[in-house]
Design an enzyme around this catalytic site. Structure first.
Site, mmCIF file in Angstrom:
data_model
loop_
_atom_site.group_PDB
_atom_site.id
_atom_site.type_symbol
_atom_site.label_atom_id
_atom_site.label_comp_id
_atom_site.label_asym_id
_atom_site.label_seq_id
_atom_site.Cartn_x
_atom_site.Cartn_y
_atom_site.Cartn_z
ATOM 1 N N GLY A 1 11.897 -9.841 -5.146
ATOM 2 C CA GLY A 1 10.500 -9.399 -5.168
ATOM 3 C C GLY A 1 9.735 -10.103 -6.276
ATOM 4 N N GLY B 1 5.941 -10.230 -6.636
ATOM 5 C CA GLY B 1 5.220 -8.953 -6.658
ATOM 6 C C GLY B 1 4.668 -8.633 -8.036
ATOM 7 N N GLN B 2 4.086 -7.424 -8.159
ATOM 8 C CA GLN B 2 3.427 -7.116 -9.441
ATOM 9 C C GLN B 2 4.401 -6.888 -10.586
ATOM 10 O OE1 GLN B 2 0.949 -3.757 -9.961
ATOM 11 N NE2 GLN B 2 2.195 -2.473 -8.627
ATOM 12 N N GLY C 1 7.324 -8.315 -10.778
ATOM 13 C CA GLY C 1 7.821 -9.671 -11.013
ATOM 14 C C GLY C 1 6.907 -10.461 -11.941
ATOM 15 N N ASN D 1 12.632 0.965 2.752
ATOM 16 C CA ASN D 1 13.298 0.100 1.774
ATOM 17 C C ASN D 1 14.821 0.087 1.851
ATOM 18 O OD1 ASN D 1 10.867 -0.704 0.735
ATOM 19 N ND2 ASN D 1 10.889 0.712 -1.005
ATOM 20 N N GLN E 1 21.603 -7.068 0.715
ATOM 21 C CA GLN E 1 21.633 -7.601 -0.654
ATOM 22 C C GLN E 1 22.942 -7.214 -1.353
ATOM 23 O OE1 GLN E 1 17.883 -6.921 -2.713
ATOM 24 N NE2 GLN E 1 16.795 -8.229 -1.267
ATOM 25 N N ASN F 1 12.305 1.361 -5.269
ATOM 26 C CA ASN F 1 12.474 2.789 -4.976
ATOM 27 C C ASN F 1 12.871 3.080 -3.538
ATOM 28 O OD1 ASN F 1 11.967 4.264 -7.395
ATOM 29 N ND2 ASN F 1 9.835 3.595 -7.300
ATOM 30 N N ASP G 1 11.481 6.316 -17.224
ATOM 31 C CA ASP G 1 11.373 7.751 -17.485
ATOM 32 C C ASP G 1 11.782 8.045 -18.935
ATOM 33 O OD1 ASP G 1 10.984 8.330 -14.552
ATOM 34 O OD2 ASP G 1 12.967 7.426 -14.517
ATOM 35 N N ARG H 1 9.024 6.981 -21.197
ATOM 36 C CA ARG H 1 7.903 7.935 -21.077
ATOM 37 C C ARG H 1 8.222 9.224 -21.832
ATOM 38 N NH1 ARG H 1 7.518 6.915 -14.545
ATOM 39 N NH2 ARG H 1 5.898 5.295 -14.593
ATOM 40 N N HIS I 1 15.651 9.225 -10.418
ATOM 41 C CA HIS I 1 14.313 8.720 -10.759
ATOM 42 C C HIS I 1 13.332 9.295 -9.737
ATOM 43 C CE1 HIS I 1 11.021 6.173 -11.905
ATOM 44 N NE2 HIS I 1 10.987 5.593 -10.726
HETATM 45 N N1 LIG Z 1 12.610 2.461 -10.910
HETATM 46 C C1 LIG Z 1 11.395 2.505 -11.451
HETATM 47 O O1 LIG Z 1 11.218 3.084 -12.539
HETATM 48 C C2 LIG Z 1 10.220 1.847 -10.794
HETATM 49 C C3 LIG Z 1 10.325 1.315 -9.533
HETATM 50 N N2 LIG Z 1 9.241 0.729 -8.913
HETATM 51 C C4 LIG Z 1 9.462 0.179 -7.570
HETATM 52 O O2 LIG Z 1 9.631 -1.234 -7.646
HETATM 53 C C5 LIG Z 1 9.336 -1.814 -6.369
HETATM 54 C C6 LIG Z 1 8.446 -3.036 -6.538
HETATM 55 O O3 LIG Z 1 7.177 -2.656 -7.058
HETATM 56 P P1 LIG Z 1 5.978 -3.719 -7.182
HETATM 57 O O4 LIG Z 1 6.430 -4.976 -7.829
HETATM 58 O O5 LIG Z 1 4.848 -2.976 -7.770
HETATM 59 O O6 LIG Z 1 5.683 -3.999 -5.637
HETATM 60 P P2 LIG Z 1 4.936 -5.251 -4.968
HETATM 61 O O7 LIG Z 1 4.602 -4.865 -3.567
HETATM 62 O O8 LIG Z 1 3.855 -5.770 -5.857
HETATM 63 O O9 LIG Z 1 6.083 -6.361 -4.961
HETATM 64 C C7 LIG Z 1 7.233 -6.222 -4.196
HETATM 65 C C8 LIG Z 1 7.656 -7.625 -3.770
HETATM 66 O O10 LIG Z 1 8.900 -7.511 -3.104
HETATM 67 C C9 LIG Z 1 8.916 -8.438 -2.059
HETATM 68 N N3 LIG Z 1 9.946 -8.077 -1.081
HETATM 69 C C10 LIG Z 1 9.878 -7.181 -0.068
HETATM 70 N N4 LIG Z 1 11.025 -7.163 0.627
HETATM 71 C C11 LIG Z 1 11.857 -8.037 0.027
HETATM 72 C C12 LIG Z 1 13.178 -8.473 0.284
HETATM 73 N N5 LIG Z 1 13.882 -7.995 1.310
HETATM 74 N N6 LIG Z 1 13.714 -9.397 -0.533
HETATM 75 C C13 LIG Z 1 13.014 -9.904 -1.558
HETATM 76 N N7 LIG Z 1 11.743 -9.550 -1.847
HETATM 77 C C14 LIG Z 1 11.182 -8.633 -1.060
HETATM 78 C C15 LIG Z 1 7.496 -8.416 -1.507
HETATM 79 O O11 LIG Z 1 7.187 -9.608 -0.778
HETATM 80 C C16 LIG Z 1 6.688 -8.292 -2.786
HETATM 81 O O12 LIG Z 1 6.303 -9.557 -3.309
HETATM 82 C C17 LIG Z 1 8.712 -0.668 -5.556
HETATM 83 O O13 LIG Z 1 9.690 -0.123 -4.685
HETATM 84 C C18 LIG Z 1 8.313 0.337 -6.610
HETATM 85 O O14 LIG Z 1 8.219 1.646 -6.094
HETATM 86 C C19 LIG Z 1 8.053 0.638 -9.554
HETATM 87 C C20 LIG Z 1 7.883 1.137 -10.814
HETATM 88 C C21 LIG Z 1 8.948 1.794 -11.521
HETATM 89 O O1 LIG Z 2 6.032 6.230 -9.171
HETATM 90 C C1 LIG Z 2 6.191 5.191 -8.506
HETATM 91 O O2 LIG Z 2 6.101 5.132 -7.271
HETATM 92 C C2 LIG Z 2 6.571 3.958 -9.255
HETATM 93 C C3 LIG Z 2 7.627 4.382 -10.173
HETATM 94 O O3 LIG Z 2 8.767 4.531 -9.782
HETATM 95 C C4 LIG Z 2 7.228 4.864 -11.489
HETATM 96 O O4 LIG Z 2 6.129 4.544 -11.972
HETATM 97 O O5 LIG Z 2 8.023 5.574 -12.101
#
Ligand SMILES: NC(=O)C1=CN([C@@H]2O[C@H](COP(=O)(O)OP(=O)(O)OC[C@H]3O[C@@H](n4cnc5c(N)ncnc54)[C@H](O)[C@@H]3O)[C@@H](O)[C@H]2O)C=CC1
Ligand SMILES: O=C([O-])CC(=O)C(=O)O
Length: 328
Positions: free
Chosen positions: A11, A14-15, A17, A105, A112, A131, A159, A162, A187
């Protein structure tokens, strides 16, 4: 200078990344003496955008960046990877819970896990960020028979950070005064940020705050629902803070935790603290020489027990759901 290590990031366009790659390449994750080769995975339609990110990485002329590989094939991106950050997945929108993302997801993490099992370094450290992170890690490790389940972690460090920040604000102390924070469980909103063992300037945090109503009705929901609050405010889910937490998690795993403190990591339960074996659950851990150990002997009171069991129950339900989806 050490020889370079290979860091795979999915990813990558993405943001998260966009905040993550530059800090890995700068040395923030593995240290200022550790060169890295970035191996970036994206879906085919995002490869053009990814190429733009690579142009910017090159334009930074990072001394530690020893190479960049891009691909839409996990077997290329994970080849010989020493570290893998699995970020690529859909983020949630306002009104959704993270578990609502399982259908969309979950399917990403089976292939993977298989690819990591086949081609990654035998010592690869895998952190799942996408997630619902705990259950996606469970899917990945269940499909990686040639790796140890403990090589797969899910991220609860955001978390954890935070929880430290909110406690610092309440007590009027700097974040550096706070030690021994724990995020137990998932989470998700059922996570349990534990103040009973946390310390502020060496004093017990729960006793210092001395306000159970605030703890239960303000602190716990503020930490657990922070992701939703960010989505509400920004219109997008947390990205820079998530990338920062991923850096912190991997840095602790690779370089260790400081004396007198611990951190929170989610990984497969060995039954410690009565958590059902096999669930990917957040625990308090110390790390030395890459060895992750659950902190032993903490007393668990009835309030904590109920919270810890509730978050385990949710993880067990997610585990049943992915079995039904045929992902494990
Ligand atoms: N565990 C945590 O604390 C947190 C988890 N997240 C999660 O992280 C994930 C990514 O968030 P963002 O970067 O904001 O999303 P985003 O939508 O900006 O970027 C995700 C990227 O993943 C790519 N992608 C989708 N399927 C893929 C695959 N099979 N293989 C490789 N790349 C693939 C997309 O093309 C996209 O560029 C989300 O599921 C979000 O909920 C976000 C914040 C905190
Ligand atoms: O809440 C969401 O969907 C993104 C995330 O996992 C977080 O910010 O903890």
């Amino acid at each position: 200078m050490k020889p370079p290590v290979r860091v795979a990031v999915t990813g990558a366009a993405g943001q998260i990344g966009y905040s993550l790659l530059f800090r890995i390449a700068s040395g923030a994750m593995l240290g200022s003496d550790q060169p890295v080769i970035l191996q970036l995975l994206e879906i085919t339609p995002a490869l053009k955008a990814l190429n733009g990110v690579v142009m910017e990485l090159n334009d930074c002329a990072f001394p530690l960046l020893a190479g960049v590989v891009t691909s839409d094939d996990p077997k290329v991106a994970f080849k010989d990877a020493d570290y893998a950050l699995l970020v690529g997945a859909l983020p949630r929108k306002a009104g959704m819970e993270r578990s609502d993302l399982l259908n969309a997801n979950g399917g990403i993490f089976k292939p993977q896990g298989e690819a990591l099992s086949e081609v990654a370094s035998r010592n690869v450290k895998v952190l799942v960020v996408g997630n619902p992170a705990n259950t996606n890690a469970f899917i990945a490790l269940s499909n990686a028979p040639k790796l140890k389940p403990t090589q797969f972690h899910a991220m609860v460090r955001l978390d954890h950070n935070r929880a430290i920040s909110q406690l610092a604000e309440k007590t009027g102390k700097p974040v550096t005064a706070i030690k021994k924070m724990t995020i137990w469980g998932n989470h998700s909103v059922t996570q349990f940020p534990d103040l009973y063992h946390a310390e502020v300037d060496g004093k017990n945090a729960y006793d210092l705050v001395n306000d159970h109503t605030w703890y239960e009705n303000v602190y716990l929901p503020t930490v657990a629902k922070r992701g939703a609050a960010i989505i509400e405010a920004r219109g997008l889910s947390s990205a820079a803070s998530a990338a920062n937490a991923a850096i912190d998690h991997m840095r602790s795993w690779a370089l260790g935790t400081p004396e007198g403190d611990w951190t929170s990591m989610a990984f497969v339960s060995d039954g410690s603290y009565g958590v059902p074996e096999g669930l990917v659950y957040g625990f308090p851990v110390t790390v030395k020489n890459g060895q992750v150990e659950i902190v032993k002997g903490l007393e668990i009171n009835a309030f904590s027990r109920a919270k810890m069991d509730a978050t385990a129950k949710e993880l067990d339900e997610e585990r049943q759901a992915v079995k039904q989806l045929g992902l494990v």
